[in-house]
Each structure stands twice: as C-alpha cells, then as structure tokens.
Design a protein around this motif. Structure first.
Motif, short mmCIF file in Angstrom:
data_model
loop_
_atom_site.label_atom_id
_atom_site.label_comp_id
_atom_site.label_asym_id
_atom_site.label_seq_id
_atom_site.Cartn_x
_atom_site.Cartn_y
_atom_site.Cartn_z
N GLY A 62 0.78 -1.23 0.00
CA GLY A 62 0.00 0.00 0.00
C GLY A 62 0.81 1.28 0.00
N TYR A 63 2.14 1.17 -0.01
CA TYR A 63 2.99 2.36 -0.05
C TYR A 63 3.60 2.51 -1.43
N PHE A 64 3.48 3.71 -1.96
CA PHE A 64 3.91 4.05 -3.31
C PHE A 64 5.32 4.62 -3.28
N ASN A 65 6.16 4.19 -4.22
CA ASN A 65 7.52 4.71 -4.33
C ASN A 65 7.85 4.85 -5.81
N MET A 66 8.26 6.04 -6.23
CA MET A 66 8.63 6.25 -7.63
C MET A 66 9.91 7.08 -7.68
N MET A 67 10.75 6.71 -8.63
CA MET A 67 11.98 7.48 -8.87
C MET A 67 12.03 7.78 -10.36
N MET A 68 12.31 9.04 -10.68
CA MET A 68 12.40 9.46 -12.08
C MET A 68 13.72 10.19 -12.32
N VAL A 69 14.28 9.97 -13.48
CA VAL A 69 15.41 10.77 -13.94
C VAL A 69 14.83 11.64 -15.05
N THR A 70 14.95 12.94 -14.89
CA THR A 70 14.35 13.86 -15.84
C THR A 70 15.38 14.83 -16.40
N ASP A 71 15.00 15.46 -17.50
CA ASP A 71 15.83 16.49 -18.11
C ASP A 71 14.99 17.76 -18.23
N ALA A 72 15.39 18.80 -17.52
CA ALA A 72 14.65 20.06 -17.51
C ALA A 72 15.29 21.12 -18.40
N THR A 73 16.14 20.70 -19.32
CA THR A 73 16.85 21.66 -20.18
C THR A 73 15.89 22.57 -20.93
N GLN A 74 14.76 22.04 -21.40
CA GLN A 74 13.82 22.81 -22.21
C GLN A 74 12.79 23.58 -21.37
N SER A 75 12.81 23.38 -20.05
CA SER A 75 11.84 24.05 -19.20
C SER A 75 12.21 25.52 -19.01
N PRO A 76 11.22 26.40 -19.05
CA PRO A 76 11.50 27.81 -18.80
C PRO A 76 11.74 28.11 -17.31
N LYS A 77 11.43 27.13 -16.46
CA LYS A 77 11.57 27.32 -15.01
C LYS A 77 12.92 26.82 -14.51
N SER A 78 13.37 27.40 -13.41
CA SER A 78 14.62 26.95 -12.80
C SER A 78 14.38 25.63 -12.07
N SER A 79 15.45 24.91 -11.80
CA SER A 79 15.35 23.65 -11.05
C SER A 79 14.75 23.90 -9.67
N ALA A 80 15.11 25.00 -9.04
CA ALA A 80 14.58 25.32 -7.72
C ALA A 80 13.08 25.56 -7.77
N GLY A 90 2.88 17.51 -4.39
CA GLY A 90 2.91 16.38 -3.46
C GLY A 90 2.01 16.60 -2.26
N GLU A 91 2.04 17.81 -1.70
CA GLU A 91 1.18 18.13 -0.56
C GLU A 91 -0.29 18.00 -0.94
N GLN A 92 -0.64 18.42 -2.15
CA GLN A 92 -2.02 18.36 -2.61
C GLN A 92 -2.52 16.92 -2.75
N ILE A 93 -1.64 16.01 -3.15
CA ILE A 93 -2.06 14.62 -3.38
C ILE A 93 -1.64 13.68 -2.25
N GLY A 94 -1.03 14.21 -1.22
CA GLY A 94 -0.71 13.41 -0.04
C GLY A 94 0.53 12.55 -0.13
N VAL A 95 1.51 12.99 -0.91
CA VAL A 95 2.79 12.27 -1.00
C VAL A 95 3.94 13.26 -0.83
N SER A 96 5.11 12.73 -0.60
CA SER A 96 6.31 13.54 -0.49
C SER A 96 7.05 13.49 -1.83
N ILE A 97 7.30 14.67 -2.41
CA ILE A 97 8.04 14.74 -3.67
C ILE A 97 9.30 15.56 -3.44
N ARG A 98 10.43 14.95 -3.77
CA ARG A 98 11.73 15.61 -3.62
C ARG A 98 12.46 15.62 -4.96
N CYS A 99 13.12 16.72 -5.24
CA CYS A 99 13.92 16.87 -6.46
C CYS A 99 15.35 17.21 -6.09
N GLN A 100 16.27 16.56 -6.77
CA GLN A 100 17.69 16.86 -6.56
C GLN A 100 18.39 16.86 -7.91
#
Length: 111
Positions: A62-80, A90-100
């Motif tokens: 019943g516990y969800f765990n996902m790991m993604m490797v992404t490329d944000a090169t084309q995103s207009p937003k900063s990594s932060a 994550g707060e809205q859907i009840g999970v913890s989301i972390r980016c590094q």
C-alpha cells in the motif's frame, strides 16, 4: 570497406556532450498509494516541458515509491522553482516529492 568506428566515436562524443549540458534531476515520490499519483506528477512535468528519461515505480503493502530521472533543459523554469512547485503538488495529493540535481544526488549516494 570503410570503418564505422570514427562515426561511432564522434556520435558517442556528441551524445556525451549533450548529456553534460542536460539539467538532469532526480525526482522521488513516496507516500500512501492513491489513484492518480503518476498522472498528477507527469502532467506537471509535461506542462513545464520536463522530459522523463527514466522511471521506476513500485507499490509495497500500500505504499507508493517512484523514482524518475528527468531532463529540464527545455523548461522555462529553474530547477529550484520546479522542485518547489512539485513539493506543493505532493502536498495536494498526499505524497512527499523531492527533487535533486543529478550531481547532488550522486554525491549523497556515494559509498
């Protein structure tokens, strides 16, 4: 017969150079499993032009765990900014989301 080795080496060098220029980010999502977690995270990424390079997801007792490797090169937003907004998603859907950033993730997980 022409040697293909030169082409393969130059293609490898070009790919390696492109990879170095990528803004690779490791995204982890952990929490109680509910409907729509993957859809919500992937929708955010698509809307912000963040490409998913690799993804792994599992549910254990019943516990969800996902790991993604992404490329944000084309995103207009900063990594932060992406990290902050994903944390709110994550707060809205009840999970913890972390980016590094990939480099930080690798340094933290070295033996």
């Amino acid at each position: 017969m022409p040697l293909v080795t030169g082409n393969i080496c130059s293609e490898y060098a070009r790919t390696t150079q492109e990879e170095k220029q990528m803004k690779k980010t490791i995204i982890t999502v952990v929490g109680k499993d509910t409907v729509g977690i993957i859809a919500r995270v992937c929708t955010y990424l698509a809307e912000n032009n963040v490409n998913i390079l690799d993804i792994s997801q599992t549910i254990v007792q019943g516990y969800f765990n996902m790991m993604m490797v992404t490329d944000a090169t084309q995103s207009p937003k900063s990594s932060a900014q992406i990290a902050e907004e994903l944390e709110k998603v994550g707060e809205q859907i009840g999970v913890s989301i972390r980016c590094q950033h990939e480099d930080i993730f690798n340094m933290m997980h070295r033996i």
